[in-house]
Write a protein that holds these residues in place. Structure first.
Motif, PDB file in Angstrom:
ATOM      1  N   SER A 112       0.844  -1.198   0.000  1.00 27.29           N
ATOM      2  CA  SER A 112       0.000   0.000   0.000  1.00 27.29           C
ATOM      3  C   SER A 112       0.879   1.248   0.000  1.00 27.29           C
ATOM      4  O   SER A 112       2.046   1.218   0.416  1.00 27.29           O
ATOM      5  CB  SER A 112      -0.898  -0.014   1.246  1.00 27.29           C
ATOM      6  OG  SER A 112      -1.378   1.264   1.553  1.00 27.29           O
ATOM      7  N   PRO A 294     -13.932  -4.956  -1.971  1.00 20.87           N
ATOM      8  CA  PRO A 294     -12.649  -4.268  -2.204  1.00 20.87           C
ATOM      9  C   PRO A 294     -12.627  -2.811  -1.747  1.00 20.87           C
ATOM     10  O   PRO A 294     -11.590  -2.324  -1.286  1.00 20.87           O
ATOM     11  CB  PRO A 294     -12.467  -4.365  -3.721  1.00 20.87           C
ATOM     12  CG  PRO A 294     -13.276  -5.540  -4.131  1.00 20.87           C
ATOM     13  CD  PRO A 294     -14.434  -5.601  -3.191  1.00 20.87           C
ATOM     14  N   SER A 297     -11.890  -2.653   2.322  1.00 18.12           N
ATOM     15  CA  SER A 297     -10.891  -3.468   3.004  1.00 18.12           C
ATOM     16  C   SER A 297     -10.017  -2.675   3.969  1.00 18.12           C
ATOM     17  O   SER A 297      -9.619  -3.183   5.022  1.00 18.12           O
ATOM     18  CB  SER A 297     -10.025  -4.226   1.995  1.00 18.12           C
ATOM     19  OG  SER A 297      -9.259  -3.362   1.208  1.00 18.12           O
ATOM     20  N   TYR A 298      -9.722  -1.421   3.647  1.00 22.72           N
ATOM     21  CA  TYR A 298      -8.874  -0.650   4.569  1.00 22.72           C
ATOM     22  C   TYR A 298      -9.671  -0.158   5.777  1.00 22.72           C
ATOM     23  O   TYR A 298      -9.123  -0.009   6.867  1.00 22.72           O
ATOM     24  CB  TYR A 298      -8.157   0.488   3.824  1.00 22.72           C
ATOM     25  CG  TYR A 298      -6.959  -0.073   3.082  1.00 22.72           C
ATOM     26  CD1 TYR A 298      -5.742  -0.248   3.735  1.00 22.72           C
ATOM     27  CD2 TYR A 298      -7.070  -0.501   1.773  1.00 22.72           C
ATOM     28  CE1 TYR A 298      -4.648  -0.809   3.088  1.00 22.72           C
ATOM     29  CE2 TYR A 298      -5.990  -1.077   1.116  1.00 22.72           C
ATOM     30  CZ  TYR A 298      -4.787  -1.232   1.782  1.00 22.72           C
ATOM     31  OH  TYR A 298      -3.707  -1.811   1.145  1.00 22.72           O
ATOM     32  N   ASN A 357      -3.797  -6.576   5.559  1.00 27.76           N
ATOM     33  CA  ASN A 357      -4.694  -6.543   4.412  1.00 27.76           C
ATOM     34  C   ASN A 357      -3.915  -7.121   3.228  1.00 27.76           C
ATOM     35  O   ASN A 357      -2.839  -6.639   2.896  1.00 27.76           O
ATOM     36  CB  ASN A 357      -5.132  -5.108   4.110  1.00 27.76           C
ATOM     37  CG  ASN A 357      -6.190  -5.039   3.013  1.00 27.76           C
ATOM     38  OD1 ASN A 357      -6.532  -6.030   2.384  1.00 27.76           O
ATOM     39  ND2 ASN A 357      -6.701  -3.835   2.771  1.00 27.76           N
ATOM     40  N   GLU A 359      -5.438  -7.415   0.237  1.00 33.55           N
ATOM     41  CA  GLU A 359      -6.191  -6.977  -0.930  1.00 33.55           C
ATOM     42  C   GLU A 359      -6.636  -8.216  -1.720  1.00 33.55           C
ATOM     43  O   GLU A 359      -7.176  -9.153  -1.136  1.00 33.55           O
ATOM     44  CB  GLU A 359      -5.379  -5.970  -1.748  1.00 33.55           C
ATOM     45  CG  GLU A 359      -5.095  -4.677  -0.965  1.00 33.55           C
ATOM     46  CD  GLU A 359      -4.431  -3.602  -1.782  1.00 33.55           C
ATOM     47  OE1 GLU A 359      -4.101  -3.844  -2.963  1.00 33.55           O
ATOM     48  OE2 GLU A 359      -4.230  -2.488  -1.248  1.00 33.55           O
ATOM     49  N   HIS A 381     -11.471  -8.917  -1.200  1.00 32.14           N
ATOM     50  CA  HIS A 381     -10.224  -8.670  -0.493  1.00 32.14           C
ATOM     51  C   HIS A 381     -10.218  -9.517   0.778  1.00 32.14           C
ATOM     52  O   HIS A 381     -11.257  -9.718   1.414  1.00 32.14           O
ATOM     53  CB  HIS A 381     -10.073  -7.195  -0.121  1.00 32.14           C
ATOM     54  CG  HIS A 381      -9.610  -6.347  -1.262  1.00 32.14           C
ATOM     55  ND1 HIS A 381      -9.179  -5.043  -1.116  1.00 32.14           N
ATOM     56  CD2 HIS A 381      -9.475  -6.627  -2.591  1.00 32.14           C
ATOM     57  CE1 HIS A 381      -8.817  -4.549  -2.283  1.00 32.14           C
ATOM     58  NE2 HIS A 381      -8.998  -5.491  -3.199  1.00 32.14           N
TER      59      HIS A 381
END
Length: 424
Positions: A112, A294, A297-298, A357, A359, A381
């Motif tokens: 990331s 997706p 996910s963060y 994560n 992804e 993800h």
């Protein structure tokens, strides 16, 4: 595994992000594109030739119906020649696809943009630190002495039964393990995670799906007669529950938790940092796993970090959260936060959880997908975190809570353990 189209459309950005992970084989990125070009060429040649086979074959029937056997025989000969061409094309296509796949699995996940540059653990960023480091009394000891004094973990008998690094928990030690596992599972299920008890061995497809193969093959215990692997974490079987499945959008997020023993060869580990419970070949851990949209996910990663942080705080242990730099991240992770607790007797921080994560890196390997609101199939993800790994938690609970009266456990464990204090 990265998607080829992601690499093709963002070659320079892919190389820049891989550079943050200190990836050295950048030529592999260009090789992937070249192999994909060859794959497309061969696929087009195959499809064109197959289409000719189909259209010519249809003509034969018409010619036979008209009684033109000579022309029909000519068409049959042409079909045979076309089919003969298909065989080498098919073989080349299969070889190219296999080579492309082999190249793709050698490329790590893209980090990331939040990942700091760096090469070693010294370059990790401290996000925050909390809790009070205890001041121990004059006779305080490290946990490897405490476990002998309280007769709760027996490494010598464990070594006799199996080998070095396989502890035998007994009495209050075994009871504490059980109490921690039950507390961690209750904590996770109360937060909406569904509990699973997975197999403790997996096949090659499962190990490949989460990225243990081929990256960590040397760290896993392998049973070649059945080609099974002892799991290094329950992340492996739990994430594979949904391998090759297409979920509905309303099923998301999928939140799973599981207890399992974990088996790791820990090849190359030695020195003071592996003493006692600091590093062992078999240990217990409770894991949390999420499969999410997706776009979320963060957000899910931050939720999981908060979840693990509150769990650590409830154990009344001083802790800190680190954002791992590119050089200290796993092969499959896009962003990882490590949790460390402070060992007062050892005067050092010990890692007890990694929350990451991935992804679409794992879900692309496992083909875990969902139908979006427009009916389009997309990759989900995946995320996972330790909640928590037991050995170093136990080490710090023993060391930080020791007194002349015994080991005074945090309040949250009293009902699970059945007592407030571990005594001799």
């Amino acid at each position: 595994m990265l998607q080829v189209n992601v690499i093709r459309q963002n070659v320079q950005e892919v190389k820049e992000r891989l550079n943050v992970k200190n990836f050295k084989n950048m030529e592999l990125v260009d090789s992937v594109i070249a192999m994909d070009d060859e794959r497309k060429r061969l696929q087009l040649e195959f499809d064109t030739t197959q289409a000719l086979v189909n259209s010519t074959s249809k003509e034969i029937g018409g010619l036979m119906a008209k009684g033109d056997k000579e022309a029909a025989e000519g068409k049959k000969k042409a079909v045979a020649e076309l089919k003969a061409k298909l065989q080498p094309i098919t073989e080349q296509l299969s070889q190219t696809e296999a080579a492309l796949q082999e190249a793709l699995v050698q490329i790590p996940n893209l980090p990331s943009t939040l990942v700091p540059a760096g090469h070693t653990a010294e370059d990790n960023e401290v996000v925050r630190e909390a809790g009070v480091k205890p001041a121990l009394y004059a006779g305080a000891k490290p946990h490897w002495d405490l476990i002998k004094e309280y007769d709760i973990v027996d490494f010598e008998t464990g070594a006799k039964i199996t080998g070095s690094g396989f502890p035998l928990y007994k009495g209050a030690g075994a009871r504490l393990q059980r109490a921690l596992v039950q507390y961690f599972l209750d904590y996770n299920t109360n937060a909406g995670y569904t509990e699973y008890l997975p197999p403790f061995m997996v096949n090659e497809a499962s190990a490949y799906g989460t990225g243990q193969l081929p990256d960590k093959e040397g760290q896993m215990y392998h049973m070649p007669a059945d080609s099974f692997y002892m799991i290094p974490t329950s992340e492996v079987p739990v994430t594979n529950i949904y391998r090759d499945e297409i979920l509905k959008a309303e099923q998301l997020p999928v939140k799973m938790t599981a207890y399992s023993p974990c088996f790791r060869r820990e090849a190359g580990s030695f020195g003071k940092d592996v003493r006692g419970l600091n590093r062992v070949h078999q240990f217990e851990k409770v894991e949390i796993v999420q499969l999410v949209h997706p776009a979320k996910s963060y957000e899910a990663l931050e939720e999981m970090v908060t979840h693990v942080e509150k769990l650590l705080a409830s154990l009344e242990l001083p802790y800190r959260i680190l954002r791992l730099c590119g050089g200290d991240m796993s092969f499959t992770s896009a962003l990882t936060y490590d949790f460390e607790v402070y060992s007062a007797a050892q005067e050092r921080w010990l890692e007890v959880s990694s929350t990451s994560n991935f992804e679409s890196y794992q879900t692309n390997r496992m083909k875990i997908r969902f139908k979006d609101e427009n009916g389009k199939t997309q990759l989900l993800h995946s995320l996972n975190g330790s909640s928590l790994a037991l050995p170093r938690i136990v080490a710090c609970l023993l060391e930080n809570n020791q007194s002349e009266r015994g080991i005074e456990l945090p309040k949250v464990l009293h009902s699970y353990f059945g007592k407030e204090t571990i005594t001799k």
